[in-house]
Every structure is written in C-alpha cells, then in structure tokens.
Write a protein that holds these residues in place. Structure first.
Motif, PDB file in Angstrom:
ATOM      1  N   ILE A  97       0.843  -1.203   0.000  1.00  0.00           N
ATOM      2  CA  ILE A  97       0.000   0.000   0.000  1.00  0.00           C
ATOM      3  C   ILE A  97       0.876   1.250   0.000  1.00  0.00           C
ATOM      4  O   ILE A  97       0.589   2.218  -0.712  1.00  0.00           O
ATOM      5  CB  ILE A  97      -0.965  -0.009   1.204  1.00  0.00           C
ATOM      6  N   GLY A  98       1.951   1.229   0.772  1.00  0.00           N
ATOM      7  CA  GLY A  98       2.860   2.375   0.803  1.00  0.00           C
ATOM      8  C   GLY A  98       3.496   2.643  -0.549  1.00  0.00           C
ATOM      9  O   GLY A  98       3.554   3.793  -1.002  1.00  0.00           O
ATOM     10  N   VAL A  99       3.964   1.575  -1.204  1.00  0.00           N
ATOM     11  CA  VAL A  99       4.580   1.738  -2.533  1.00  0.00           C
ATOM     12  C   VAL A  99       3.557   2.274  -3.531  1.00  0.00           C
ATOM     13  O   VAL A  99       3.841   3.188  -4.313  1.00  0.00           O
ATOM     14  CB  VAL A  99       5.184   0.393  -3.016  1.00  0.00           C
ATOM     15  N   THR A 100       2.359   1.713  -3.484  1.00  0.00           N
ATOM     16  CA  THR A 100       1.307   2.179  -4.401  1.00  0.00           C
ATOM     17  C   THR A 100       0.951   3.632  -4.141  1.00  0.00           C
ATOM     18  O   THR A 100       0.760   4.410  -5.082  1.00  0.00           O
ATOM     19  CB  THR A 100       0.056   1.295  -4.254  1.00  0.00           C
ATOM     20  N   ASN A 101       0.857   4.019  -2.879  1.00  0.00           N
ATOM     21  CA  ASN A 101       0.543   5.420  -2.561  1.00  0.00           C
ATOM     22  C   ASN A 101       1.620   6.368  -3.060  1.00  0.00           C
ATOM     23  O   ASN A 101       1.310   7.446  -3.572  1.00  0.00           O
ATOM     24  CB  ASN A 101       0.343   5.593  -1.054  1.00  0.00           C
ATOM     25  N   VAL A 102       2.882   5.969  -2.915  1.00  0.00           N
ATOM     26  CA  VAL A 102       3.969   6.814  -3.423  1.00  0.00           C
ATOM     27  C   VAL A 102       3.854   6.960  -4.932  1.00  0.00           C
ATOM     28  O   VAL A 102       3.990   8.066  -5.482  1.00  0.00           O
ATOM     29  CB  VAL A 102       5.344   6.233  -3.018  1.00  0.00           C
ATOM     30  N   ILE A 103       3.563   5.854  -5.615  1.00  0.00           N
ATOM     31  CA  ILE A 103       3.437   5.904  -7.079  1.00  0.00           C
ATOM     32  C   ILE A 103       2.231   6.736  -7.495  1.00  0.00           C
ATOM     33  O   ILE A 103       2.328   7.618  -8.355  1.00  0.00           O
ATOM     34  CB  ILE A 103       3.350   4.479  -7.658  1.00  0.00           C
ATOM     35  N   PHE A 104       1.067   6.471  -6.879  1.00  0.00           N
ATOM     36  CA  PHE A 104      -0.152   7.163  -7.286  1.00  0.00           C
ATOM     37  C   PHE A 104      -0.157   8.631  -6.892  1.00  0.00           C
ATOM     38  O   PHE A 104      -0.695   9.467  -7.598  1.00  0.00           O
ATOM     39  CB  PHE A 104      -1.392   6.479  -6.711  1.00  0.00           C
ATOM     40  N   GLN A 105       0.424   8.960  -5.759  1.00  0.00           N
ATOM     41  CA  GLN A 105       0.428  10.359  -5.346  1.00  0.00           C
ATOM     42  C   GLN A 105       1.647  11.096  -5.878  1.00  0.00           C
ATOM     43  O   GLN A 105       1.570  12.276  -6.193  1.00  0.00           O
ATOM     44  CB  GLN A 105       0.352  10.452  -3.821  1.00  0.00           C
ATOM     45  N   GLY A 106       2.774  10.408  -5.964  1.00  0.00           N
ATOM     46  CA  GLY A 106       3.979  11.041  -6.494  1.00  0.00           C
ATOM     47  C   GLY A 106       3.991  11.102  -8.005  1.00  0.00           C
ATOM     48  O   GLY A 106       4.591  12.007  -8.592  1.00  0.00           O
ATOM     49  N   GLY A 107       3.321  10.154  -8.644  1.00  0.00           N
ATOM     50  CA  GLY A 107       3.287  10.111 -10.111  1.00  0.00           C
ATOM     51  C   GLY A 107       2.714  11.360 -10.748  1.00  0.00           C
ATOM     52  O   GLY A 107       3.372  12.012 -11.568  1.00  0.00           O
ATOM     53  N   PRO A 108       1.480  11.735 -10.383  1.00  0.00           N
ATOM     54  CA  PRO A 108       0.922  12.952 -10.972  1.00  0.00           C
ATOM     55  C   PRO A 108       1.748  14.197 -10.660  1.00  0.00           C
ATOM     56  O   PRO A 108       1.924  15.061 -11.523  1.00  0.00           O
ATOM     57  CB  PRO A 108      -0.467  13.046 -10.328  1.00  0.00           C
ATOM     58  N   SER A 109       2.286  14.283  -9.454  1.00  0.00           N
ATOM     59  CA  SER A 109       3.124  15.436  -9.111  1.00  0.00           C
ATOM     60  C   SER A 109       4.393  15.445  -9.949  1.00  0.00           C
ATOM     61  O   SER A 109       4.841  16.500 -10.412  1.00  0.00           O
ATOM     62  CB  SER A 109       3.489  15.404  -7.625  1.00  0.00           C
ATOM     63  N   SER A 110       4.978  14.271 -10.163  1.00  0.00           N
ATOM     64  CA  SER A 110       6.192  14.176 -10.987  1.00  0.00           C
ATOM     65  C   SER A 110       5.914  14.544 -12.428  1.00  0.00           C
ATOM     66  O   SER A 110       6.718  15.221 -13.067  1.00  0.00           O
ATOM     67  CB  SER A 110       6.760  12.753 -10.912  1.00  0.00           C
ATOM     68  N   HIS A 130       3.586  16.550 -13.499  1.00  0.00           N
ATOM     69  CA  HIS A 130       3.393  17.997 -13.529  1.00  0.00           C
ATOM     70  C   HIS A 130       4.739  18.727 -13.452  1.00  0.00           C
ATOM     71  O   HIS A 130       4.991  19.670 -14.207  1.00  0.00           O
ATOM     72  CB  HIS A 130       2.477  18.431 -12.386  1.00  0.00           C
ATOM     73  N   LEU A 131       5.615  18.294 -12.563  1.00  0.00           N
ATOM     74  CA  LEU A 131       6.930  18.914 -12.422  1.00  0.00           C
ATOM     75  C   LEU A 131       7.762  18.751 -13.694  1.00  0.00           C
ATOM     76  O   LEU A 131       8.411  19.696 -14.148  1.00  0.00           O
ATOM     77  CB  LEU A 131       7.663  18.317 -11.219  1.00  0.00           C
ATOM     78  N   CYS A 132       7.729  17.563 -14.278  1.00  0.00           N
ATOM     79  CA  CYS A 132       8.476  17.324 -15.522  1.00  0.00           C
ATOM     80  C   CYS A 132       7.954  18.198 -16.654  1.00  0.00           C
ATOM     81  O   CYS A 132       8.734  18.719 -17.451  1.00  0.00           O
ATOM     82  CB  CYS A 132       8.393  15.853 -15.916  1.00  0.00           C
ATOM     83  N   LEU A 133       6.632  18.354 -16.725  1.00  0.00           N
ATOM     84  CA  LEU A 133       6.062  19.200 -17.769  1.00  0.00           C
ATOM     85  C   LEU A 133       6.452  20.655 -17.580  1.00  0.00           C
ATOM     86  O   LEU A 133       6.744  21.365 -18.560  1.00  0.00           O
ATOM     87  CB  LEU A 133       4.544  19.044 -17.805  1.00  0.00           C
ATOM     88  N   LEU A 134       6.495  21.120 -16.337  1.00  0.00           N
ATOM     89  CA  LEU A 134       6.960  22.481 -16.082  1.00  0.00           C
ATOM     90  C   LEU A 134       8.426  22.650 -16.479  1.00  0.00           C
ATOM     91  O   LEU A 134       8.811  23.675 -17.051  1.00  0.00           O
ATOM     92  CB  LEU A 134       6.773  22.845 -14.614  1.00  0.00           C
ATOM     93  N   CYS A 135       9.250  21.647 -16.182  1.00  0.00           N
ATOM     94  CA  CYS A 135      10.664  21.712 -16.556  1.00  0.00           C
ATOM     95  C   CYS A 135      10.825  21.717 -18.071  1.00  0.00           C
ATOM     96  O   CYS A 135      11.646  22.467 -18.618  1.00  0.00           O
ATOM     97  CB  CYS A 135      11.428  20.535 -15.948  1.00  0.00           C
ATOM     98  N   LEU A 136      10.047  20.882 -18.761  1.00  0.00           N
ATOM     99  CA  LEU A 136      10.103  20.873 -20.225  1.00  0.00           C
ATOM    100  C   LEU A 136       9.698  22.224 -20.791  1.00  0.00           C
ATOM    101  O   LEU A 136      10.320  22.739 -21.723  1.00  0.00           O
ATOM    102  CB  LEU A 136       9.183  19.789 -20.787  1.00  0.00           C
ATOM    103  N   HIS A 137       8.656  22.790 -20.225  1.00  0.00           N
ATOM    104  CA  HIS A 137       8.199  24.100 -20.690  1.00  0.00           C
ATOM    105  C   HIS A 137       9.296  25.149 -20.479  1.00  0.00           C
ATOM    106  O   HIS A 137       9.547  25.978 -21.356  1.00  0.00           O
ATOM    107  CB  HIS A 137       6.918  24.506 -19.955  1.00  0.00           C
TER     108      HIS A 137
END
Length: 198
Positions: free
Chosen positions: A166-179, A181-188
């Motif tokens: 559950i912890g690994v899944t939460n990190v992926i599901f909650q960190g994934g969208p944030s990552s 978004h951050l990557c898209l901002l960096c690309l921009h």
C-alpha cells in the motif's frame, strides 16, 4: 448530496456525448472523471444510506471486499487520470501546433483506459492480499465504510506485506501525478526560458 453528485456528473456526461464539438481529449477526460466520481460515490454511499434507514449495522465479508476494491480502484484511477489530464493540458497549452497529432483519439483513449486498468489492477492486488488474511476478534470496523486499513487492523497474521504494498502504491499514485506535472513544467522552461510563468 448523493443525488446531486449523480445528477451533476450524469448531466456532464450526457451533455458532452452528442455534441461533436466536444469530442476533444479534454472533454473525454472530463467524462471519465465524472464517471469515476459516480462510481466512487456509488461504492459506499448507498450502503451508508442503507445503514441510516435500517437498524442493521453489519455487511457481509464479500460486500466489504467489493467495497474495498471499488474505493481503492477509484482512488488509484483518479490519480492516474489526473496525471493524464495534466499531460493533455500541457500539450494543448505549450505545443498547440503539435496537439492534434500527439493527442489523437488513438492516444487519449488508451491513456484513459490505462488509467482505469492501473487503478483496478492495484486495487485487485491490495484487496486480494487483504481478504487472504485470517481475521480474529469481533470483526467490528468502526467506520461507516469498509476500507482496507480498517480491515487490516482485524488481521491475526502479519500485515507487513500489505502495508509495504500500500505504501509503494501510494507513493506511485500520489507522487506520479506530481512528478508528471513537475516534468512538464521543466520541459516548458527548457523550451521557453523567457516565459516568466515557468
């Protein structure tokens, strides 16, 4: 409130389907998000309403397992779907000339289907691990819904594999969208360093 949720999301789905001008990725993702909201509330609210109307305060273990599966699946799907929507928004805003080619129907339909599949697969793993555990005691959950952490508290065996997964899944599901978004901002920022918004 339940009826307002069903009505609002149902109207959004029904209004955007017949209008061909709204057959764009953004509206497709919004329809998926509305359907997700309907499914998410339908997984628990009817049982809660039934509990208010009837004196019965118990549910079967199979009903509990289905409720666990649906609530976890909808939460996971929402996280992945929101990251797909962020990518769609990035492409529409930062690459408008390439947007029709990149976000074609052949791209955005599998993106949404993948969101549902990933959320469902993760939930299937967690629910399966939870229902295989031996339960002890009174099997009483002090919640109005049957959620996975409450069921794990009833287990007689070790739950470390459940907690880790559950912890690994939460990190992926909650960190994934944030990552994403951050990557898209960096690309921009890489392509538009003069833009003060990035």
């Amino acid at each position: 409130m339940y009826l307002v949720t069903l009505l609002g999301n149902g109207v959004l789905i029904l209004v955007t389907i017949p209008d061909s001008r709204l057959h764009k990725p953004m509206y497709f993702f919004l329809r998926n998000l509305s359907l997700l909201d309907i499914c998410y509330t339908a997984s628990s609210v009817p049982l809660v309403l039934d509990g208010f109307l009837a004196p019965q305060e118990t549910i079967s273990f199979s009903t509990c397992a289905v409720q666990m599966f649906l609530s976890f699946a909808m939460a996971g799907t929402e996280c992945v779907l929101l990251s797909m929507m962020a990518f769609d928004h990035y492409m529409a805003t930062c690459n408008p000339l390439r947007y029709p080619a990149v976000m074609s129907k052949a791209a955005y339909v599998p993106m949404a289907a993948g969101s549902w599949a990933i959320g469902g697969a993760a939930s299937l793993v967690h629910t399966s691990l939870a229902i295989l555990l031996p339960l002890c005691g009174d099997n009483i959950i002090n919640h109005f819904t049957c959620e996975i952490l409450a069921v794990l508290k009833l287990a007689c065996a070790g739950i470390s594999i459940n907690v880790i997964s559950i912890g690994v899944t939460n990190v992926i599901f909650q960190g994934g969208p944030s990552s994403v978004h951050l990557c898209l901002l960096c690309l921009h920022h890489c392509y538009h360093p003069e833009d003060p918004l990035s």
